[in-house]
Scaffold this active site. Structure first.
Site, mmCIF file in Angstrom:
data_model
loop_
_atom_site.group_PDB
_atom_site.id
_atom_site.type_symbol
_atom_site.label_atom_id
_atom_site.label_comp_id
_atom_site.label_asym_id
_atom_site.label_seq_id
_atom_site.Cartn_x
_atom_site.Cartn_y
_atom_site.Cartn_z
ATOM 1 C CB SER A 121 -1.768 28.613 29.273
ATOM 2 O OG SER A 121 -0.839 29.346 28.953
ATOM 3 N N GLY A 161 1.558 35.882 26.425
ATOM 4 C CA GLY A 161 0.290 36.676 25.184
ATOM 5 C C GLY A 161 -0.777 35.280 24.760
ATOM 6 C CE LYS A 162 -0.090 28.403 23.942
ATOM 7 N NZ LYS A 162 0.244 27.647 24.427
ATOM 8 C CG ASP A 211 -0.380 20.042 24.203
ATOM 9 O OD1 ASP A 211 0.215 20.514 24.607
ATOM 10 O OD2 ASP A 211 -0.761 18.882 23.887
ATOM 11 C CG HIS A 235 -3.226 26.093 14.518
ATOM 12 N ND1 HIS A 235 -1.896 27.143 14.669
ATOM 13 C CD2 HIS A 235 -2.122 25.763 15.940
ATOM 14 C CE1 HIS A 235 -1.261 27.841 15.197
ATOM 15 N NE2 HIS A 235 -1.016 26.415 16.077
ATOM 16 N NE ARG A 236 -2.434 29.270 20.357
ATOM 17 C CZ ARG A 236 -1.272 28.775 19.567
ATOM 18 N NH1 ARG A 236 -0.981 29.838 19.422
ATOM 19 N NH2 ARG A 236 -0.170 27.900 19.870
HETATM 20 P P1 IMP Z 1 2.272 24.988 22.685
HETATM 21 O O1 IMP Z 1 0.797 24.817 23.245
HETATM 22 O O2 IMP Z 1 1.962 25.880 23.403
HETATM 23 O O3 IMP Z 1 2.855 23.216 24.471
HETATM 24 O O4 IMP Z 1 3.146 24.640 22.380
HETATM 25 C C1 IMP Z 1 3.764 23.381 21.512
HETATM 26 C C2 IMP Z 1 4.853 23.574 20.442
HETATM 27 O O5 IMP Z 1 3.897 23.703 18.955
HETATM 28 C C3 IMP Z 1 5.283 25.274 19.817
HETATM 29 O O6 IMP Z 1 5.991 25.140 21.462
HETATM 30 C C4 IMP Z 1 5.842 25.341 19.166
HETATM 31 O O7 IMP Z 1 7.127 24.653 18.494
HETATM 32 C C5 IMP Z 1 4.658 24.311 18.187
HETATM 33 N N1 IMP Z 1 3.741 26.044 17.763
HETATM 34 C C6 IMP Z 1 2.264 25.325 18.126
HETATM 35 N N2 IMP Z 1 1.014 26.436 17.714
HETATM 36 C C7 IMP Z 1 2.585 26.903 17.150
HETATM 37 C C8 IMP Z 1 2.062 28.643 16.148
HETATM 38 O O8 IMP Z 1 0.777 29.136 15.357
HETATM 39 N N3 IMP Z 1 3.071 28.646 15.095
HETATM 40 C C9 IMP Z 1 4.541 27.828 15.132
HETATM 41 N N4 IMP Z 1 4.345 26.911 16.054
HETATM 42 C C10 IMP Z 1 3.759 26.631 16.683
#
Ligand code: IMP
Length: 202
Positions: free
Chosen positions: A11, A15-16, A72, A185-186
């Site tokens: 990634s 932030g992540k 993801d 969730h994260r």
């Molecule tokens: P990715 O895992 O960074 O590809 O995130 C996928 C998409 O899911 C992001 O672009 C957001 O639209 C949504 N998303 C994932 N986690 C969050 C969160 O904690 N808050 C709000 N949207 C989220």
């Protein structure tokens, strides 16, 4: 723990990377973003969060020869049969921003009763020791909530301003970041990954 010395993170999101470094501090490995090692982003062609996270981790590991971590995540809305799901980032199109995605979600939920607007954020974190790892570590975190009819709050990102958290009486965009990490969730997936790596390298 005597795990690997360097791990590539699939990634480019600063932030992540910060969150991962903080959580995996005592894992003892240097976490290196894939962009610093010249790894191009893999195409997220899977139809589940697990499939996409594995595609990203295996790609980063294949390109660098290092163990890799990838995640993801997305939003599943029950009244939309789980959409936007793996398409959360590009729900309103390839170039869509957060506001476009929020508008599309509100349009698709127009007329749906408050009690039927249940939803959840899902995050899957994976770790592979090498690109062909047959026993990858896969951890899933889930955060239950409800989709409001209008946005509230301005912290966070993505769908946060629409995601109402009943236990807190506010949206994810109204929570302070520490509280969000504790509930999200994260945060759950990251803590599960940490536990799994601890036992893998105990
Ligand atoms: P990715 O895992 O960074 O590809 O995130 C996928 C998409 O899911 C992001 O672009 C957001 O639209 C949504 N998303 C994932 N986690 C969050 C969160 O904690 N808050 C709000 N949207 C989220």
């Amino acid at each position: 723990m005597s795990g690997p010395r360097r791990v590539v993170v699939a990634s480019g999101n600063a932030g992540k990377l910060r969150e991962l470094c903080a959580l995996l501090e005592d894992f003892g490995a240097d976490l290196v973003p894939q962009s610093a090692l010249g790894v191009a982003e893999a195409e997220e062609s899977g139809n589940s969060f697990e499939a996409n996270a594995l595609i990203k981790a295996r790609n980063a590991s294949r390109c660098t020869g290092l163990p890799a971590i990838a995640d993801d995540s997305g939003l599943e809305v029950d009244a939309l049969d789980g959409a936007p799901g793996v398409l959360s980032a590009r729900y309103a199109g390839g170039d869509a921003g957060d506001e476009d995605n929020i508008d599309k979600l509100l349009t698709n939920l127009a007329g749906v009763d408050a009690s039927a607007r249940t939803a959840r954020f899902v995050c899957v974190m994976v770790y592979v020791e090498n690109a062909e790892d047959r026993a990858p570590v896969i951890c899933r975190g889930i955060w239950e909530g409800r989709i409001l009819e209008t946005t509230r709050g301005d912290s966070g990102f993505g769908y946060d301003p629409l995601f109402f958290v009943p236990s807190e009486g506010m949206t994810a965009a109204e929570l302070d970041p520490e509280r969000k990490n504790a509930l999200s969730h994260r945060g759950k997936a990251l803590r599960a990954l940490k536990r799994a790596l601890r036992s893998r390298y105990a």
